[in-house]
Design a protein around this motif. Structure first.
Motif, PDB file in Angstrom:
ATOM      1  N   HIS A   1      -0.660  14.060   3.050  1.00 16.73           N
ATOM      2  CA  HIS A   1      -0.724  13.435   1.729  1.00 16.73           C
ATOM      3  C   HIS A   1       0.356  12.349   1.596  1.00 16.73           C
ATOM      4  O   HIS A   1       0.082  11.243   1.112  1.00 16.73           O
ATOM      5  N   LEU A   2       1.548  12.683   2.026  1.00 19.39           N
ATOM      6  CA  LEU A   2       2.639  11.719   1.962  1.00 19.39           C
ATOM      7  C   LEU A   2       2.376  10.532   2.879  1.00 19.39           C
ATOM      8  O   LEU A   2       2.632   9.379   2.516  1.00 19.39           O
ATOM      9  N   ALA A   3       1.867  10.817   4.072  1.00 21.10           N
ATOM     10  CA  ALA A   3       1.635   9.760   5.057  1.00 21.10           C
ATOM     11  C   ALA A   3       0.566   8.778   4.574  1.00 21.10           C
ATOM     12  O   ALA A   3       0.722   7.563   4.688  1.00 21.10           O
ATOM     13  N   LEU A   4      -0.535   9.294   4.034  1.00 23.54           N
ATOM     14  CA  LEU A   4      -1.594   8.423   3.533  1.00 23.54           C
ATOM     15  C   LEU A   4      -1.092   7.576   2.369  1.00 23.54           C
ATOM     16  O   LEU A   4      -1.384   6.372   2.281  1.00 23.54           O
ATOM     17  N   THR A   5      -0.330   8.199   1.477  1.00 27.04           N
ATOM     18  CA  THR A   5       0.238   7.471   0.342  1.00 27.04           C
ATOM     19  C   THR A   5       1.194   6.389   0.817  1.00 27.04           C
ATOM     20  O   THR A   5       1.181   5.256   0.321  1.00 27.04           O
ATOM     21  N   ALA A   6       2.021   6.723   1.793  1.00 25.45           N
ATOM     22  CA  ALA A   6       2.980   5.756   2.338  1.00 25.45           C
ATOM     23  C   ALA A   6       2.265   4.545   2.907  1.00 25.45           C
ATOM     24  O   ALA A   6       2.678   3.398   2.701  1.00 25.45           O
ATOM     25  N   GLY A   7       1.170   4.782   3.635  1.00 26.42           N
ATOM     26  CA  GLY A   7       0.415   3.672   4.194  1.00 26.42           C
ATOM     27  C   GLY A   7      -0.156   2.772   3.110  1.00 26.42           C
ATOM     28  O   GLY A   7      -0.111   1.550   3.228  1.00 26.42           O
ATOM     29  N   LEU A   8      -0.663   3.365   2.041  1.00 29.87           N
ATOM     30  CA  LEU A   8      -1.200   2.564   0.937  1.00 29.87           C
ATOM     31  C   LEU A   8      -0.112   1.723   0.286  1.00 29.87           C
ATOM     32  O   LEU A   8      -0.397   0.656  -0.275  1.00 29.87           O
ATOM     33  N   LEU A   9       1.119   2.186   0.365  1.00 30.37           N
ATOM     34  CA  LEU A   9       2.253   1.430  -0.182  1.00 30.37           C
ATOM     35  C   LEU A   9       2.730   0.335   0.762  1.00 30.37           C
ATOM     36  O   LEU A   9       3.611  -0.450   0.410  1.00 30.37           O
ATOM     37  N   GLY A  10       2.157   0.286   1.968  1.00 26.20           N
ATOM     38  CA  GLY A  10       2.538  -0.742   2.925  1.00 26.20           C
ATOM     39  C   GLY A  10       3.556  -0.293   3.953  1.00 26.20           C
ATOM     40  O   GLY A  10       4.046  -1.112   4.737  1.00 26.20           O
ATOM     41  N   MET A  11       3.889   0.984   3.975  1.00 25.09           N
ATOM     42  CA  MET A  11       4.856   1.485   4.950  1.00 25.09           C
ATOM     43  C   MET A  11       4.208   1.646   6.321  1.00 25.09           C
ATOM     44  O   MET A  11       3.005   1.831   6.444  1.00 25.09           O
ATOM     45  N   LYS A  12       5.052   1.609   7.357  1.00 23.36           N
ATOM     46  CA  LYS A  12       4.622   1.849   8.724  1.00 23.36           C
ATOM     47  C   LYS A  12       5.095   3.232   9.169  1.00 23.36           C
ATOM     48  O   LYS A  12       5.929   3.851   8.510  1.00 23.36           O
ATOM     49  N   PRO A  13       4.567   3.744  10.292  1.00 24.95           N
ATOM     50  CA  PRO A  13       4.887   5.116  10.697  1.00 24.95           C
ATOM     51  C   PRO A  13       6.360   5.411  10.925  1.00 24.95           C
ATOM     52  O   PRO A  13       6.766   6.576  10.867  1.00 24.95           O
ATOM     53  N   ASP A  14       7.199   4.403  11.180  1.00 22.80           N
ATOM     54  CA  ASP A  14       8.619   4.652  11.431  1.00 22.80           C
ATOM     55  C   ASP A  14       9.484   4.422  10.190  1.00 22.80           C
ATOM     56  O   ASP A  14      10.707   4.346  10.286  1.00 22.80           O
ATOM     57  N   ASP A  15       8.850   4.354   9.019  1.00 22.50           N
ATOM     58  CA  ASP A  15       9.592   4.107   7.777  1.00 22.50           C
ATOM     59  C   ASP A  15      10.228   5.404   7.280  1.00 22.50           C
ATOM     60  O   ASP A  15       9.544   6.406   7.049  1.00 22.50           O
ATOM     61  N   SER A  16      11.541   5.400   7.121  1.00 24.43           N
ATOM     62  CA  SER A  16      12.260   6.600   6.703  1.00 24.43           C
ATOM     63  C   SER A  16      11.962   7.014   5.263  1.00 24.43           C
ATOM     64  O   SER A  16      12.336   8.108   4.847  1.00 24.43           O
ATOM     65  N   ARG A  17      11.258   6.164   4.513  1.00 24.68           N
ATOM     66  CA  ARG A  17      10.929   6.489   3.119  1.00 24.68           C
ATOM     67  C   ARG A  17       9.646   7.293   2.987  1.00 24.68           C
ATOM     68  O   ARG A  17       9.255   7.663   1.866  1.00 24.68           O
ATOM     69  N   ILE A  18       8.981   7.604   4.082  1.00 22.09           N
ATOM     70  CA  ILE A  18       7.679   8.264   4.005  1.00 22.09           C
ATOM     71  C   ILE A  18       7.759   9.581   3.238  1.00 22.09           C
ATOM     72  O   ILE A  18       6.887   9.890   2.430  1.00 22.09           O
ATOM     73  N   ARG A  19       8.809  10.337   3.453  1.00 25.82           N
ATOM     74  CA  ARG A  19       8.923  11.627   2.761  1.00 25.82           C
ATOM     75  C   ARG A  19       9.062  11.466   1.251  1.00 25.82           C
ATOM     76  O   ARG A  19       8.859  12.418   0.501  1.00 25.82           O
ATOM     77  N   GLU A  20       9.404  10.244   0.799  1.00 28.55           N
ATOM     78  CA  GLU A  20       9.549   9.974  -0.636  1.00 28.55           C
ATOM     79  C   GLU A  20       8.360   9.188  -1.182  1.00 28.55           C
ATOM     80  O   GLU A  20       8.418   8.644  -2.288  1.00 28.55           O
ATOM     81  N   ALA A  21       7.267   9.148  -0.438  1.00 32.90           N
ATOM     82  CA  ALA A  21       6.141   8.289  -0.795  1.00 32.90           C
ATOM     83  C   ALA A  21       5.552   8.627  -2.162  1.00 32.90           C
ATOM     84  O   ALA A  21       5.186   7.726  -2.925  1.00 32.90           O
ATOM     85  N   SER A  22       5.456   9.901  -2.500  1.00 30.89           N
ATOM     86  CA  SER A  22       4.878  10.289  -3.794  1.00 30.89           C
ATOM     87  C   SER A  22       5.718   9.747  -4.947  1.00 30.89           C
ATOM     88  O   SER A  22       5.182   9.211  -5.929  1.00 30.89           O
ATOM     89  N   ARG A  23       7.020   9.875  -4.829  1.00 34.31           N
ATOM     90  CA  ARG A  23       7.914   9.376  -5.879  1.00 34.31           C
ATOM     91  C   ARG A  23       7.843   7.850  -5.961  1.00 34.31           C
ATOM     92  O   ARG A  23       7.775   7.285  -7.064  1.00 34.31           O
ATOM     93  N   ILE A  24       7.837   7.194  -4.812  1.00 37.54           N
ATOM     94  CA  ILE A  24       7.795   5.734  -4.792  1.00 37.54           C
ATOM     95  C   ILE A  24       6.484   5.227  -5.394  1.00 37.54           C
ATOM     96  O   ILE A  24       6.464   4.252  -6.143  1.00 37.54           O
ATOM     97  N   ALA A  25       5.389   5.914  -5.082  1.00 42.97           N
ATOM     98  CA  ALA A  25       4.095   5.527  -5.650  1.00 42.97           C
ATOM     99  C   ALA A  25       4.105   5.665  -7.165  1.00 42.97           C
ATOM    100  O   ALA A  25       3.608   4.791  -7.886  1.00 42.97           O
ATOM    101  N   LEU A  26       4.674   6.754  -7.649  1.00 43.73           N
ATOM    102  CA  LEU A  26       4.742   6.981  -9.093  1.00 43.73           C
ATOM    103  C   LEU A  26       5.554   5.890  -9.768  1.00 43.73           C
ATOM    104  O   LEU A  26       5.160   5.346 -10.816  1.00 43.73           O
ATOM    105  N   GLU A  27       6.677   5.549  -9.182  1.00 37.48           N
ATOM    106  CA  GLU A  27       7.532   4.506  -9.748  1.00 37.48           C
ATOM    107  C   GLU A  27       6.855   3.131  -9.720  1.00 37.48           C
ATOM    108  O   GLU A  27       7.115   2.289 -10.583  1.00 37.48           O
TER     109      GLU A  27
END
Length: 225
Positions: free
Chosen positions: A61-87
């Motif tokens: 869930h986090l990984a798919l959300t991170a990708g939609l936000l434009g992150m790549k697989p080595d982005d350290s923010r992936i674990r925070e993707a839900s919060r970043i998406a909400l913001e």
């Protein structure tokens, strides 16, 4: 601290039995956002098979959300993707569904952009971080994100593909592979052409002027080969 792999960056919650649930999932989200061609406002994400059964625990869930936000697989923010998406104001809804006879690590994105753009994308995570996009807006396709890709939606008529390929050849662009899908003879059609060379802005402008072309998308590769 030296990072040994992408999974060190993702953190323990993202470590699954394979990279299908992490790197592949990020790339699927990233490709879906590129196909939409706009910043994602709403995402209805339908998970199939292993993605549905074990995806949440493996961080899919986090990984798919991170990708939609434009992150790549080595982005350290992936674990925070839900919060970043909400913001960012991006709404995400996950559903478990049966997509039929497809790869067990498959997903369907139903996306809406901030400008009202709409796109429906199906894809699968094949393992080792590799992906396959299998449908775009109800058209069956096959492309991997390993090459620059041209996606053209047009009204089907004799010679249309020849015109597109002639334009590419005239710009010195070699076709790596191509797949065409259509609703029926003389109806809407979609061509996915993967190329060895990048697509230029000049080519984009010329193709959009072609008769019968409704929409053209150019997608840069997301996987290094």
């Amino acid at each position: 601290m030296k990072v040994g792999s992408v999974f060190d960056l993702l953190g323990p919650v993202m470590v699954g039995p394979s990279s299908s649930h992490t790197a592949g999932a990020v790339r699927l989200g990233l490709m879906a956002a590129k196909i939409l061609g706009a910043k994602v406002k709403q995402a209805r994400i339908q998970l199939h098979g292993s993605f549905a059964e074990t995806g949440k625990g493996h961080g899919t869930h986090l990984a798919l959300t991170a990708g939609l936000l434009g992150m790549k697989p080595d982005d350290s923010r992936i674990r925070e993707a839900s919060r970043i998406a909400l913001e960012a104001g991006m709404e995400t809804v996950f559903e478990n569904v049966n997509l039929g006879d497809v790869h067990p690590n498959s997903v369907r994105f139903l996306l809406t952009g901030w400008g009202g753009e709409k796109a429906e994308i199906n894809g699968s995570s094949l393992g080792g971080g590799k992906i396959l996009i299998t449908a775009v807006n109800d058209f069956n396709v096959e492309f991997t994100g390993e090459y620059p890709a041209l996606i053209a939606i047009y009204m089907d008529y004799p010679g249309m593909i020849a015109e597109i390929t002639k334009l590419l050849a005239g710009k010195g662009i070699n076709i790596a592979q191509m797949k065409v899908s259509r609703e029926g003879k003389g109806q809407n059609a979609l061509a996915v052409i993967e190329t060895d060379e990048p697509i230029t802005d000049i080519l984009s402008s010329e193709m959009k002027k072609m008769p019968m072309i409704e929409q053209v998308m150019f997608i840069e590769p997301i996987i290094d080969i």
